[in-house]
Design a protein around this motif. Structure first.
Motif, PDB file in Angstrom:
ATOM      1  N   ASN A 246       1.073  -1.384   0.030  1.00 38.49           N
ATOM      2  CA  ASN A 246       0.280  -0.126   0.001  1.00 38.49           C
ATOM      3  C   ASN A 246       1.148   1.642  -0.273  1.00 38.49           C
ATOM      4  OD1 ASN A 246      -2.474  -0.978   0.038  1.00 38.49           O
ATOM      5  ND2 ASN A 246      -1.900  -1.819   1.999  1.00 38.49           N
ATOM      6  N   MET A 247       1.730   0.971   0.974  1.00 35.96           N
ATOM      7  CA  MET A 247       2.876   2.123   0.843  1.00 35.96           C
ATOM      8  C   MET A 247       3.589   2.609  -0.361  1.00 35.96           C
ATOM      9  SD  MET A 247       2.009   4.019   3.371  1.00 35.96           S
ATOM     10  CE  MET A 247       3.649   5.218   3.903  1.00 35.96           C
ATOM     11  N   GLY A 248       4.399   1.219  -0.754  1.00 37.02           N
ATOM     12  CA  GLY A 248       4.788   1.435  -1.648  1.00 37.02           C
ATOM     13  C   GLY A 248       4.518   2.044  -3.464  1.00 37.02           C
TER      14      GLY A 248
ATOM     15  N   VAL B  80      12.694  -1.224  -8.673  1.00 37.89           N
ATOM     16  CA  VAL B  80      11.767  -1.399  -7.381  1.00 37.89           C
ATOM     17  C   VAL B  80      12.712  -2.694  -7.292  1.00 37.89           C
ATOM     18  CG1 VAL B  80       9.869   0.052  -7.867  1.00 37.89           C
ATOM     19  CG2 VAL B  80      10.305  -2.201  -8.435  1.00 37.89           C
ATOM     20  N   VAL B  81      12.604  -3.279  -5.526  1.00 37.89           N
ATOM     21  CA  VAL B  81      13.143  -4.378  -5.117  1.00 37.89           C
ATOM     22  C   VAL B  81      11.590  -5.220  -5.005  1.00 37.89           C
ATOM     23  CG1 VAL B  81      14.043  -5.883  -3.408  1.00 37.89           C
ATOM     24  CG2 VAL B  81      15.187  -3.995  -4.422  1.00 37.89           C
ATOM     25  N   ASP B  82      11.441  -6.829  -5.145  1.00 42.55           N
ATOM     26  CA  ASP B  82      10.077  -6.819  -5.007  1.00 42.55           C
ATOM     27  C   ASP B  82      10.911  -8.766  -4.910  1.00 42.55           C
ATOM     28  OD1 ASP B  82       7.405  -7.901  -5.085  1.00 42.55           O
ATOM     29  OD2 ASP B  82       7.107  -7.796  -6.819  1.00 42.55           O
TER      30      ASP B  82
ATOM     31  N   ASP C 147      12.733   2.257   1.295  1.00 42.50           N
ATOM     32  CA  ASP C 147      12.004   1.355   2.028  1.00 42.50           C
ATOM     33  C   ASP C 147      11.174   0.834   3.040  1.00 42.50           C
ATOM     34  OD1 ASP C 147      13.225  -1.790   2.509  1.00 42.50           O
ATOM     35  OD2 ASP C 147      11.815  -1.482   4.322  1.00 42.50           O
ATOM     36  N   LEU C 148       9.772   0.164   1.919  1.00 42.12           N
ATOM     37  CA  LEU C 148       7.982   0.167   2.722  1.00 42.12           C
ATOM     38  C   LEU C 148       8.150  -1.348   2.882  1.00 42.12           C
ATOM     39  CD1 LEU C 148       6.965   3.613   0.823  1.00 42.12           C
ATOM     40  CD2 LEU C 148       7.417   3.293   3.588  1.00 42.12           C
ATOM     41  N   THR C 149       8.738  -2.358   3.882  1.00 39.30           N
ATOM     42  CA  THR C 149       8.604  -2.834   4.037  1.00 39.30           C
ATOM     43  C   THR C 149       8.182  -3.976   4.838  1.00 39.30           C
ATOM     44  OG1 THR C 149      10.924  -3.835   4.039  1.00 39.30           O
ATOM     45  CG2 THR C 149      10.189  -3.206   1.445  1.00 39.30           C
TER      46      THR C 149
ATOM     47  N   GLU D 119      12.072  -6.975   9.713  1.00 38.96           N
ATOM     48  CA  GLU D 119      13.324  -7.828   9.401  1.00 38.96           C
ATOM     49  C   GLU D 119      13.602  -7.915   8.109  1.00 38.96           C
ATOM     50  OE1 GLU D 119      10.731 -11.311   9.198  1.00 38.96           O
ATOM     51  OE2 GLU D 119      12.609 -12.680   8.306  1.00 38.96           O
ATOM     52  N   HIS D 120      13.214  -7.568   7.025  1.00 41.30           N
ATOM     53  CA  HIS D 120      13.490  -6.710   5.822  1.00 41.30           C
ATOM     54  C   HIS D 120      14.153  -6.155   5.851  1.00 41.30           C
ATOM     55  CE1 HIS D 120      10.953 -10.306   4.829  1.00 41.30           C
ATOM     56  NE2 HIS D 120      12.279 -11.441   4.409  1.00 41.30           N
ATOM     57  N   GLY D 121      13.464  -4.895   6.280  1.00 41.96           N
ATOM     58  CA  GLY D 121      14.052  -3.110   6.296  1.00 41.96           C
ATOM     59  C   GLY D 121      15.573  -3.210   6.888  1.00 41.96           C
TER      60      GLY D 121
ATOM     61  N   PHE E 101       5.868   8.826   8.324  1.00 43.26           N
ATOM     62  CA  PHE E 101       5.455  10.319   7.695  1.00 43.26           C
ATOM     63  C   PHE E 101       5.020  11.555   7.188  1.00 43.26           C
ATOM     64  CE2 PHE E 101       8.524   7.183   5.500  1.00 43.26           C
ATOM     65  CZ  PHE E 101       9.952   7.885   5.647  1.00 43.26           C
ATOM     66  N   ALA E 102       3.429  11.395   8.160  1.00 41.17           N
ATOM     67  CA  ALA E 102       3.031  12.113   8.068  1.00 41.17           C
ATOM     68  C   ALA E 102       2.994  12.850   8.496  1.00 41.17           C
ATOM     69  CB  ALA E 102       1.355  11.407   8.044  1.00 41.17           C
ATOM     70  N   ILE E 103       3.324  14.734   7.785  1.00 38.80           N
ATOM     71  CA  ILE E 103       3.644  15.831   8.587  1.00 38.80           C
ATOM     72  C   ILE E 103       2.681  16.321  10.219  1.00 38.80           C
ATOM     73  CG2 ILE E 103       4.222  18.388   8.270  1.00 38.80           C
ATOM     74  CD1 ILE E 103       4.987  17.335   5.524  1.00 38.80           C
TER      75      ILE E 103
HETATM   76  P1  NAP Z   1       2.340  -3.902   2.634  1.00 45.34           P
HETATM   77  O1  NAP Z   1       0.906  -3.179   1.932  1.00 45.34           O
HETATM   78  O2  NAP Z   1       1.916  -5.160   3.880  1.00 45.34           O
HETATM   79  O3  NAP Z   1       2.650  -3.663   2.142  1.00 45.34           O
HETATM   80  C1  NAP Z   1       4.420  -4.423   2.209  1.00 45.34           C
HETATM   81  C2  NAP Z   1       5.067  -4.795   1.018  1.00 45.34           C
HETATM   82  O4  NAP Z   1       6.165  -5.642   1.323  1.00 45.34           O
HETATM   83  C3  NAP Z   1       4.098  -6.296   0.719  1.00 45.34           C
HETATM   84  O5  NAP Z   1       4.253  -6.254  -0.353  1.00 45.34           O
HETATM   85  C4  NAP Z   1       5.622  -7.414   0.759  1.00 45.34           C
HETATM   86  O6  NAP Z   1       4.990  -8.120  -0.339  1.00 45.34           O
HETATM   87  C5  NAP Z   1       6.727  -6.808   0.539  1.00 45.34           C
HETATM   88  N1  NAP Z   1       8.031  -6.886   0.634  1.00 45.34           N
HETATM   89  C6  NAP Z   1       8.032  -7.413   2.274  1.00 45.34           C
HETATM   90  N2  NAP Z   1       9.308  -7.953   2.316  1.00 45.34           N
HETATM   91  C7  NAP Z   1       9.421  -7.879   1.236  1.00 45.34           C
HETATM   92  C8  NAP Z   1      11.188  -7.908   0.643  1.00 45.34           C
HETATM   93  N3  NAP Z   1      12.249  -8.913   1.423  1.00 45.34           N
HETATM   94  N4  NAP Z   1      11.508  -7.258  -0.847  1.00 45.34           N
HETATM   95  C9  NAP Z   1      10.374  -6.694  -1.233  1.00 45.34           C
HETATM   96  N5  NAP Z   1       9.114  -6.877  -0.486  1.00 45.34           N
HETATM   97  C10 NAP Z   1       8.939  -7.044   0.517  1.00 45.34           C
HETATM   98  O7  NAP Z   1       2.582  -2.944   4.027  1.00 45.34           O
HETATM   99  P2  NAP Z   1       2.050  -1.257   4.402  1.00 45.34           P
HETATM  100  O8  NAP Z   1       0.469  -0.918   4.314  1.00 45.34           O
HETATM  101  O9  NAP Z   1       2.328  -1.007   2.236  1.00 45.34           O
HETATM  102  O10 NAP Z   1       3.040  -0.725   4.817  1.00 45.34           O
HETATM  103  C11 NAP Z   1       4.592  -1.122   4.914  1.00 45.34           C
HETATM  104  C12 NAP Z   1       5.547  -0.438   5.915  1.00 45.34           C
HETATM  105  O11 NAP Z   1       5.179   0.375   6.004  1.00 45.34           O
HETATM  106  C13 NAP Z   1       5.362  -1.446   7.181  1.00 45.34           C
HETATM  107  O12 NAP Z   1       6.435  -1.640   8.061  1.00 45.34           O
HETATM  108  C14 NAP Z   1       4.082  -0.546   7.824  1.00 45.34           C
HETATM  109  O13 NAP Z   1       3.890  -0.464   9.249  1.00 45.34           O
HETATM  110  C15 NAP Z   1       4.449   0.663   7.505  1.00 45.34           C
HETATM  111  N6  NAP Z   1       3.545   1.753   7.488  1.00 45.34           N
HETATM  112  C16 NAP Z   1       4.604   3.128   7.713  1.00 45.34           C
HETATM  113  C17 NAP Z   1       3.869   5.001   7.831  1.00 45.34           C
HETATM  114  C18 NAP Z   1       5.273   5.244   7.551  1.00 45.34           C
HETATM  115  O14 NAP Z   1       4.813   6.741   8.009  1.00 45.34           O
HETATM  116  N7  NAP Z   1       6.190   5.009   8.041  1.00 45.34           N
HETATM  117  C19 NAP Z   1       3.515   4.900   7.118  1.00 45.34           C
HETATM  118  C20 NAP Z   1       2.182   3.279   6.730  1.00 45.34           C
HETATM  119  C21 NAP Z   1       2.669   2.469   7.216  1.00 45.34           C
HETATM  120  P3  NAP Z   1       4.422  -9.148  -0.533  1.00 45.34           P
HETATM  121  O15 NAP Z   1       3.482  -9.396  -0.832  1.00 45.34           O
HETATM  122  O16 NAP Z   1       5.272 -10.536  -1.176  1.00 45.34           O
HETATM  123  O17 NAP Z   1       4.829 -10.138   0.946  1.00 45.34           O
END
Ligand code: NAP
Length: 264
Positions: A12-14, A32-34, A73-75, A78-80, A126-128
């Protein structure tokens, strides 16, 4: 032109980060890394933006073959962390939104960034507007030290409490003496009823479908309460902060944890 790699582009973030990078004139998306579509181009994968951008599963191979300045990185934590370590090895500056890093992780990564004199940013939020909520909460806690935090997120979130709630608690504890809140003899009739404890303040985590990211910080005083609330309605709300972090990380020579340190 700043060359960027995004890890987690199907998330969702990516997805939003891909759009933000594409929409920013001074940024270019190098790869991109997927972990599911290695060897393809983004335009060949349904659900991804129709771009001629290569997909790698192995982040090291990605860095070897793609000269890039920044990794977003938005994963998962562990991977991050591994992605950040690899980025440091290749002189790539990480901008990390992935949440759930431990204090030890942040210390370890900070030490490496310092040694390599490389900029890095980990921002649990990241939300201001959320950063302002944290700053206002810290300000209020000086005068109203009794406080509880209720954070609410979608039910696919892996970590609890949220990084933002933990960070808010930390900022509050910096300005007030640790104090035990509630009745000194209170008991929990059901385990967890009073939430998680941080220096005497309580954090409650709600997980429900339909939510995105919300937090209310409630202060209580004699005959009054104060509520400071922030709501992220969608993932696009985080992207101005991600862009700001990308612009800023290029000028840093150390790791910054939390966007509040780059927003005055
Ligand atoms: P999400 O929709 O579950 O997306 C995570 C993505 O990361 C999935 O597509 C997953 O792929 C992928 N992924 C996991 N391990 C990976 C790897 N080793 N290499 C490449 N891709 C990998 O989650 P999200 O809502 O986007 O959130 C992602 C992260 O950002 C979470 O930690 C969340 O808590 C955080 N977040 C941060 C903020 C902020 O403002 N900082 C805001 C919202 C969310 P698969 O489908 O293969 O599992």
């Amino acid at each position: 032109m700043t060359k960027i790699v995004i890890a987690g582009p199907r998330g969702n973030m990516g997805k939003e980060a891909v759009k933000m990078v594409e929409a920013t004139e001074s940024f270019t998306l190098s790869a991109v890394v997927d972990r599911k579509n290695s060897g393809k181009l983004m335009k060949e994968v349904s659900g991804m933006e129709p771009l001629d951008v290569p997909i790698y599963e192995d982040i090291e191979e990605c860095f070897q073959e793609t000269g890039c300045d920044i990794l977003i990185d938005l994963t998962t934590p562990e991977h991050g962390k591994n992605h950040m370590l690899m980025a440091f090895d290749y002189g790539v500056r990480p901008v990390v939104g992935t949440t759930g890093f431990t204090d030890e992780d942040v210390e370890e990564l900070s030490a490496i960034a310092k040694e390599k004199e490389l900029g890095a940013i980990i921002a649990p939020n990241f939300a201001i507007g959320a950063i302002l909520m944290m700053k206002f909460s810290q300000m209020a806690a000086r005068y109203m030290p009794d406080v509880e935090i209720i954070e609410q997120h979608h039910d696919r979130k892996l970590d609890a409490p949220s990084g933002t709630a933990a960070k808010t608690a930390q900022l509050i504890s910096e300005v007030r003496d640790a104090k035990q809140q509630g009745h000194p003899e209170e008991t929990e009739q059901m385990e967890g009823a009073r939430g998680a404890e941080y220096d005497g303040l309580r954090i409650h985590s709600v997980r429900l479908p339909g939510l995105v990211a919300h937090q209310e910080v409630i202060f209580g005083g004699e005959g009054q309460t104060l509520k400071i609330r922030h709501d992220s309605m969608n993932r696009a709300s985080f992207m101005p902060g991600v862009k700001l972090a990308c612009d800023t990380v290029l000028k840093l020579d150390h790791l910054v944890y939390g966007l509040e340190h780059i927003i005055e």
